[in-house]
Design a protein around this motif. Structure first.
Motif, short mmCIF file in Angstrom:
data_model
loop_
_atom_site.label_atom_id
_atom_site.label_comp_id
_atom_site.label_asym_id
_atom_site.label_seq_id
_atom_site.Cartn_x
_atom_site.Cartn_y
_atom_site.Cartn_z
N GLN A 96 38.67 41.21 51.95
CA GLN A 96 37.94 41.39 51.02
C GLN A 96 37.66 42.27 49.66
OE1 GLN A 96 32.89 42.36 51.22
NE2 GLN A 96 33.40 40.96 52.22
N VAL A 97 37.32 41.09 48.52
CA VAL A 97 38.04 41.63 47.29
C VAL A 97 36.90 41.77 46.36
CG1 VAL A 97 39.55 41.37 45.49
CG2 VAL A 97 39.95 41.04 46.92
N THR A 98 36.24 43.03 45.78
CA THR A 98 35.51 43.31 44.69
C THR A 98 36.43 43.48 43.10
OG1 THR A 98 33.36 43.98 46.06
CG2 THR A 98 33.80 44.25 43.82
N VAL A 99 36.34 42.14 42.27
CA VAL A 99 37.20 42.17 40.81
C VAL A 99 36.62 41.93 39.91
CG1 VAL A 99 37.04 39.36 41.69
CG2 VAL A 99 39.14 40.99 39.79
N GLY A 100 36.28 42.45 38.64
CA GLY A 100 35.87 42.64 37.85
C GLY A 100 36.32 40.63 36.88
N ALA A 101 35.02 40.40 36.04
CA ALA A 101 35.13 39.16 35.29
C ALA A 101 36.18 39.04 34.29
CB ALA A 101 33.79 38.89 34.90
N GLY A 102 37.15 40.12 34.02
CA GLY A 102 38.01 40.39 32.78
C GLY A 102 39.50 40.12 33.45
N TYR A 103 39.63 40.07 34.75
CA TYR A 103 40.56 40.06 35.44
C TYR A 103 41.22 38.72 35.57
CZ TYR A 103 43.73 42.64 38.93
OH TYR A 103 45.40 43.67 39.34
N SER A 104 43.15 38.86 34.88
CA SER A 104 43.55 37.70 34.80
C SER A 104 44.02 37.31 36.20
CB SER A 104 44.58 38.10 34.13
OG SER A 104 45.81 37.06 34.94
N LEU A 105 43.49 35.85 36.26
CA LEU A 105 43.21 35.20 37.59
C LEU A 105 44.69 35.58 37.72
CD1 LEU A 105 41.40 33.41 39.57
CD2 LEU A 105 42.21 31.71 38.39
N ILE A 106 45.62 34.99 37.16
CA ILE A 106 47.04 34.22 37.85
C ILE A 106 47.96 36.19 38.27
CG2 ILE A 106 49.77 35.01 36.73
CD1 ILE A 106 48.56 32.47 34.83
N VAL A 107 46.92 37.48 37.64
CA VAL A 107 47.51 38.22 38.46
C VAL A 107 47.59 38.66 39.45
CG1 VAL A 107 47.09 41.01 37.62
CG2 VAL A 107 47.93 39.86 35.33
N LEU A 108 45.94 38.27 39.51
CA LEU A 108 45.24 38.69 40.70
C LEU A 108 45.68 37.77 41.93
CD1 LEU A 108 42.67 39.65 42.28
CD2 LEU A 108 41.66 37.59 42.13
N VAL A 186 29.45 35.57 34.48
CA VAL A 186 29.69 36.67 36.49
C VAL A 186 30.25 37.55 35.53
CG1 VAL A 186 31.39 36.12 37.61
CG2 VAL A 186 30.68 34.29 36.89
N LEU A 187 29.41 38.87 35.68
CA LEU A 187 30.17 39.79 35.13
C LEU A 187 31.70 40.90 36.78
CD1 LEU A 187 26.96 41.48 33.98
CD2 LEU A 187 29.14 40.58 33.02
N GLU A 188 30.87 40.19 38.14
CA GLU A 188 32.00 40.50 38.84
C GLU A 188 31.64 39.22 39.81
OE1 GLU A 188 32.27 45.27 40.41
OE2 GLU A 188 30.18 44.81 40.55
N ALA A 189 33.14 39.99 40.94
CA ALA A 189 33.12 39.10 41.81
C ALA A 189 33.76 39.68 43.10
CB ALA A 189 33.64 37.46 41.77
N ILE A 190 32.79 39.22 44.89
CA ILE A 190 33.31 39.13 46.10
C ILE A 190 33.82 38.06 46.45
CG2 ILE A 190 32.73 40.09 48.03
CD1 ILE A 190 30.73 42.04 46.81
N LEU A 191 35.20 38.25 46.88
CA LEU A 191 36.53 37.26 47.28
C LEU A 191 36.76 37.03 48.83
CD1 LEU A 191 38.24 36.81 44.32
CD2 LEU A 191 36.36 35.51 44.57
N GLN A 192 36.83 36.11 49.66
CA GLN A 192 36.77 36.59 51.05
C GLN A 192 38.37 36.05 51.27
OE1 GLN A 192 35.16 38.92 53.62
NE2 GLN A 192 37.14 38.08 54.55
N LEU A 193 39.42 36.80 51.17
CA LEU A 193 39.96 36.07 51.90
C LEU A 193 40.89 36.29 53.42
CD1 LEU A 193 41.63 34.93 48.67
CD2 LEU A 193 40.32 37.73 48.61
#
Length: 302
Positions: A96-108, A186-193
């Protein structure tokens, strides 16, 4: 507005600029000035900013890394919050990933592939931020953000902040509830991988990156896909079949590489792009009876 600017400077909530040209903050390199542009230091800083905005009844807009966006030549009234590098925190706990809204999608996507986490390979070549991707349900290659989102922390237009679950986002093709029915950012997201084979994941992501590089004109200033695909048809194919590739209005040109992209030849205005969009819409409707809806957001003073 100068008084609001001074007040926000005193709060020390972020990098605050007055009358800042937004062409420096969009991937298509177009856009008039924001009355006030703020790059907030944190979510807590955003909460302080919103108190000033609501008390002063100041119009406000949020942008990310500036893709999928066309800003008016007359700019944007009030405060523009740019969610960028200061909101790019990342925490990986097992799958599980918690990531800020400003994070680059490509980098993530790249970071997760190195960890052997599967589910974001489709985003390897998608520019922009995590916040924008969650907001619009960005996707490619038959996948999108709705497949991995658990929940998102959202700033609503009344200034409140709360978590919204995947189900509450009411996702559909390139759409979420935040765009119309319940406006929010959106300010922050939790993603399930899912755990997967690192080499297979990286190979798949590289194939997706190579495909985008070969078929999309990101070497030129552009905003990304202009139109939603009117499924089962595809916007780029319709535009190509209509013979519109290369068509130009002012400094705006339909890409010869991909029909669903408009590139800035160096001196394009937002009005050039807007007129070109309208020309495409009218041509496709006249030829095929299909109404083309824009995927990019068109914002700012009329």
């Amino acid at each position: 507005m100068e008084r609001n600017y001074e007040q926000l400077i005193e709060l020390n909530v972020g990098n605050v600029k007055y009358n800042e040209p937004l062409k420096y903050h969009t991937t298509i390199k177009i856009g008039g000035p924001a009355d006030i542009l703020i790059e907030p230091y944190s979510i807590e800083a955003i909460e302080k900013i919103m108190k000033v905005i609501i008390k002063g009844e100041i119009p406000w807009t949020v942008i990310g890394r500036g893709s999928n966006l066309l800003v008016s030549d007359k700019g944007i009234e009030g405060v523009v919050l740019k969610l960028n590098k200061e909101l790019d925190h990342l925490d990986i706990h097992e799958n599980q990933v918690t990531v800020g809204a400003g994070y680059s999608l490509i980098v993530l996507a790249t970071q997760l592939s190195k960890k052997g986490l599967k589910g974001l390979e489709f985003a390897g070549g998608i520019p922009g931020s995590v916040g924008g991707a969650v907001y619009m349900n960005a996707g490619a290659h038959g996948m999108d953000l709705s497949t991995i989102l658990v929940k998102a922390k959202v700033l609503f237009d009344d200034g409140t902040i709360s978590w919204v679950t995947k189900e509450e986002m009411k996702y559909s093709y390139r759409t979420s509830v935040l765009q119309k029915k319940r406006p929010g950012i959106v300010l922050e997201a939790i993603l399930q991988l899912e755990a997967g084979d690192k080499h297979s994941i990286q190979n798949e992501m590289q194939v997706n990156k190579d495909y985008r590089k070969e078929t999309q004109p990101w070497s030129n200033p552009c905003a990304g896909s202009i139109f939603r695909n009117p499924l089962p048809e595809y916007a780029g194919k319709l535009i190509e079949t209509a013979g519109l590739k290369g068509y130009t209005i002012g400094g705006a040109k339909i890409s010869e590489l991909h029909g669903n992209f408009i590139v800035n030849n160096g001196n394009a205005s937002a009005e050039d792009v807007r007129r070109l969009i309208q020309y495409i819409q009218q041509t496709i409707y006249d030829l095929y009876g299909i109404r083309m809806e824009t995927e990019i957001e068109i914002i700012g003073r009329k």
